[in-house]
Write an enzyme that holds these catalytic residues in place. Structure first.
Site, PDB file in Angstrom:
ATOM      1  N   HIS A   1       0.838  -1.208   0.000  1.00  0.00           N
ATOM      2  CA  HIS A   1       0.000   0.000   0.000  1.00  0.00           C
ATOM      3  C   HIS A   1       0.871   1.256   0.000  1.00  0.00           C
ATOM      4  CE1 HIS A   1      -4.165   1.434   1.523  1.00  0.00           C
ATOM      5  NE2 HIS A   1      -3.536   2.465   1.006  1.00  0.00           N
TER       6      HIS A   1
ATOM      7  N   LEU B   1       2.412   6.601  -4.911  1.00  0.00           N
ATOM      8  CA  LEU B   1       3.597   7.165  -5.573  1.00  0.00           C
ATOM      9  C   LEU B   1       3.297   8.491  -6.277  1.00  0.00           C
ATOM     10  CD1 LEU B   1       5.298   3.947  -7.046  1.00  0.00           C
ATOM     11  CD2 LEU B   1       5.932   5.250  -4.998  1.00  0.00           C
TER      12      LEU B   1
ATOM     13  N   ASP C   1       0.935   2.479   3.746  1.00  0.00           N
ATOM     14  CA  ASP C   1       0.035   3.563   3.330  1.00  0.00           C
ATOM     15  C   ASP C   1       0.819   4.872   3.185  1.00  0.00           C
ATOM     16  OD1 ASP C   1      -2.195   4.913   2.492  1.00  0.00           O
ATOM     17  OD2 ASP C   1      -3.283   4.793   4.386  1.00  0.00           O
TER      18      ASP C   1
ATOM     19  N   HIS D   1       2.442  14.300   1.001  1.00  0.00           N
ATOM     20  CA  HIS D   1       1.795  15.588   0.736  1.00  0.00           C
ATOM     21  C   HIS D   1       2.826  16.684   0.928  1.00  0.00           C
ATOM     22  CE1 HIS D   1      -2.238  13.946   0.443  1.00  0.00           C
ATOM     23  NE2 HIS D   1      -2.070  13.306   1.591  1.00  0.00           N
TER      24      HIS D   1
HETATM   25 ZN    ZN Z   1      -6.952   3.976   2.154  1.00  0.00          ZN
END
Ligand code: ZN
Length: 430
Positions: free
Chosen positions: A61, A64, A306, A310
């Site tokens: 997870h 990219l 995950d 940002h």
């Molecule tokens: Zn998610």
């Protein structure tokens, strides 16, 4: 002929329950030999005294961000961050711009990965067009282009009829459906875990039941269709119990948990740090305990980062306005090793959840170290102390709750396809 001689390390291979101090010889992309008397000629020597030598980690997870949001991350920078974190393969989510809902996008990602990324990149294609949860994508064509799984991650497919068809068609291509399980009508405007912490913060809460309602539905649909459901980023005790019960009655379900949902509770958000804002949110201490126990007993199969980059300006806003997610590829090793130090996971079971199980879930090679297999290898120094500075890391983004903290344990060498792609003292080499 390229040769790498990894000497003096503790070799951990969950696939065959190997846990022994032995040297490893990598030759021409493959594991060539184990032994104490290798002394090969012309080999690059890696001294692994005090280190663990393991199959390279596989991240189920990762975001990219390429195509479309290269200011946050791209396939090259994300791939370098992965290599530096000990990952030899990453599965990248479909919420790019354009969305990976068309074989041309899958092709683009794979082309770019071959040129730019030091690790293997496995595209996850969208389950529905534009992640809108309405019309299914062409799963057969996407799988033929190289998609390894299907997911509308970031969005929940709220229409149960669409979700049922997605699961039915996934069986035709033999790929898992990865779900972001949050019932949007229950999440509402929620930005932190609903409970005492959301009250103290004065922010709208995202209740645990938003996850468990969705997991319950998806488990029932997986049971009805016989499809392989993979529950992304499990965060609640209730979801863990549902998954445990479903597996007990034979439902084909696998699950992952993130390092942050294992290490941090919702109390970490009390300072309004937007680097503690993610979806699902950080949960209660009881939820964290349940996720740790589930990872230890195998109810949760894998750790997945995950990794969600940002830009600084996007996170430097009010908590309620900030985008969800944190980067995680370069900190997963020390954060999850804490469970090993706490005696909750053996080193061998830790590797199983970082490498062997994720490879099995995606039906990809890797996750083992047998002679003759492709040499995707990571060497971890479990005692190495270092201070994490995202600005000195390989990701383009810096949104991490661990910035500036002292970490224990680090990937020191990463080998992909028999090539040394990362060395802690030399950086990313490919
Ligand atoms: Zn998610």
């Amino acid at each position: 002929m390229s040769r790498i001689w990894i000497r003096g390390g503790r070799v951990l291979d969950p696939a065959v329950e190997l846990d022994a101090r032995v040297d490893v010889l990598v030759e021409d992309g493959r594991i060539a030999a184990f032994g104490d008397d290798l002394a090969p000629t012309g080999a690059e020597r890696i001294d692994a005294d005090g280190c663990w030598v393991m199959p390279g980690f596989v991240d189920l997870h990762t975001h990219l961000r390429e195509p479309g949001q290269e200011y946050k991350e791209d396939i090259a920078s994300g791939g370098r961050a992965a290599a530096a974190g000990g990952f030899t393969a990453v599965a990248c989510m479909a919420n790019t711009n354009p969305v990976n809902d068309d074989p041309s996008v899958t092709d683009f990602i794979l082309d770019r990965a071959r040129q730019d990324a030091p690790v293997r990149v496995y595209p996850v294609a969208a389950a529905t067009r534009g992640l809108r949860g309405e019309t299914m994508t062409e799963m057969v064509a996407l799988a033929a282009a190289g998609a390894v799984a299907f997911s509308d991650d970031g969005q929940t497919i709220m229409n149960s009829g669409v979700m049922r068809r997605v699961l039915e068609y996934s069986r035709l291509v033999g790929a898992p459906v990865i779900v972001h399980a949050e019932d949007r009508t229950l999440v509402g405007e929620g930005v932190v875990n609903e409970g005492p912490v959301s009250t103290r913060l004065g922010l709208p809460g995202n209740p645990a039941v938003a996850e468990s309602v969705c997991v319950a539905r998806d488990l029932m649909l997986a049971e009805a269709t016989g499809a392989h459901l993979h529950v992304g980023h499990v965060s609640t005790a209730a979801a863990v119990e549902l998954i445990r019960a479903a597996r007990g009655r034979g439902v084909h379900v696998t699950a992952e948990v993130t390092p942050h949902h294992l290490a941090l509770t919702d109390e970490a958000t009390l300072g309004y740090d937007t680097n503690t804002k993610m979806a699902p949110p950080l949960r209660s201490a009881a939820d964290v305990r349940a996720c740790r126990r589930a990872l230890a007993d195998g109810t949760i199969d894998a750790v997945a980062t995950d990794h969600a980059p940002h830009a600084v300006h996007e996170k430097e806003v009010d908590f309620a306005e900030a985008p969800n997610g944190i980067i995680g590829l370069e900190t997963a090793v020390p954060v999850v090793l804490e469970l090993v130090r706490a005696g909750e996971l053996t080193p061998l079971e830790w590797v199983r959840r970082m490498a062997t199980n994720p490879a099995r879930i995606l039906k990809r090679p890797g996750g083992r170290l047998a002679v003759g297999t492709t040499a995707d290898v990571v060497v971890v120094d479990p005692e190495r102390r270092w201070t994490y500075d995202p600005a000195k890391g390989f990701s383009k983004s810096r949104n991490s709750p661990w910035a500036g903290q002292e970490m224990v344990g680090r990937a020191v060498v990463t080998i992909v396809d028999g090539r040394l792609v990362y060395h802690v003292d030399r950086g990313v080499l490919a």
